[in-house]
Motif scaffolding. Structure first.
Motif, PDB file in Angstrom:
ATOM      1  N   THR A  57      -3.254  -4.555  -6.690  1.00 46.42           N
ATOM      2  CA  THR A  57      -3.445  -3.068  -7.076  1.00 46.42           C
ATOM      3  C   THR A  57      -4.524  -2.867  -7.986  1.00 46.42           C
ATOM      4  OG1 THR A  57      -0.885  -2.829  -7.310  1.00 46.42           O
ATOM      5  CG2 THR A  57      -2.181  -1.301  -8.341  1.00 46.42           C
ATOM      6  N   CYS A 116       0.916  -1.150   0.056  1.00 48.96           N
ATOM      7  CA  CYS A 116       0.020   0.010  -0.010  1.00 48.96           C
ATOM      8  C   CYS A 116       0.837   1.451  -0.154  1.00 48.96           C
ATOM      9  CB  CYS A 116      -1.056  -0.072   1.121  1.00 48.96           C
ATOM     10  SG  CYS A 116      -2.357  -1.346   1.114  1.00 48.96           S
ATOM     11  N   ILE A 158       2.449   1.677  -3.497  1.00 52.40           N
ATOM     12  CA  ILE A 158       1.200   1.963  -4.377  1.00 52.40           C
ATOM     13  C   ILE A 158       0.870   3.546  -4.237  1.00 52.40           C
ATOM     14  CG2 ILE A 158      -1.464   1.908  -4.901  1.00 52.40           C
ATOM     15  CD1 ILE A 158      -0.884  -1.019  -4.370  1.00 52.40           C
ATOM     16  N   VAL A 198      -5.695  -0.822  -0.155  1.00 57.70           N
ATOM     17  CA  VAL A 198      -5.446   0.448  -0.877  1.00 57.70           C
ATOM     18  C   VAL A 198      -6.398   1.408  -0.240  1.00 57.70           C
ATOM     19  CG1 VAL A 198      -5.461   1.573  -2.799  1.00 57.70           C
ATOM     20  CG2 VAL A 198      -4.287  -0.896  -2.848  1.00 57.70           C
ATOM     21  N   GLY A 248      -7.709  -2.817  -5.678  1.00 53.75           N
ATOM     22  CA  GLY A 248      -8.037  -1.705  -5.201  1.00 53.75           C
ATOM     23  C   GLY A 248      -8.770  -0.545  -6.265  1.00 53.75           C
TER      24      GLY A 248
END
Length: 177
Positions: A58, A14, A17, A166, A61
């Motif tokens: 990813t 997270c 990201i 996320v 999210g």
């Protein structure tokens, strides 16, 4: 211990990201087709090991996590057939002796469970396992179905971890979700 490790990995992903937010915007434009293609490549080769899990996490999210999990599972199962076919074609080079016969017998008795469990785990030895299933001449349909079931389960978990992880981190940081 495993729970702490998984939480740590989720938080680390997270943070990465959030630091590379523009990457999320680019990857979300690839959508489900990109998710499928990346997972085919990640599962069927040694070139992108682990990249499928990161992309699934990813995209979970930013897109619908259930669809991401199913699409990623189909992609990984499709890629795994490529590894299986590598073993199927190279059987004469790899099977000899008592060890091969014992392992073959073991897979005849417990192969379905082994294929499902190996596919459902995030592990670095799945590619050689898939090659070995081809060497043992496990029926390709059987291999695909058990791999598909395990990979969909694994990718649903990753996508939902991405969805909740996320979004939670972005909300904590006051960024738009």
């Amino acid at each position: 211990m495993l729970a702490a490790l998984s939480v740590g990995v989720t938080v680390a992903l997270c943070v990465l990201i959030v630091e590379h937010r523009s990457f999320i915007d680019r990857i979300s434009h690839w959508g489900y087709v990109g998710c499928f293609l990346i997972n085919v490549l990640a599962s069927g080769t040694f070139v992108l090991p682990g990249m499928g899990a990161v992309i699934t996490f990813t995209l979970g999210g930013v897109l619908h996590p259930a669809l991401v999990g199913v699409v990623a599972g189909f992609g990984e199962a499709t890629g795994a057939v490529g590894a299986y076919l590598t073993g199927y074609g190279g059987r004469s080079l790899l099977v000899d002796g008592v060890a091969g016969a014992r392992f073959s017998d073991l897979m005849q008795r417990h192969g379905s469970k082994a294929m499902f469990i190996m596919a459902a785990l995030v592990n670095p030895i799945y590619y050689p396992f898939a090659v070995w299933m081809g060497v043992l001449r496990v029926r390709v349909g059987r291999f695909f179905l058990y791999t598909l079931a395990g990979r969909i389960l694994k990718n649903l978990l990753l996508a939902y971890l991405g969805y909740f992880g996320v979004r939670t981190v972005l909300q904590w940081l006051g960024l738009p979700v």
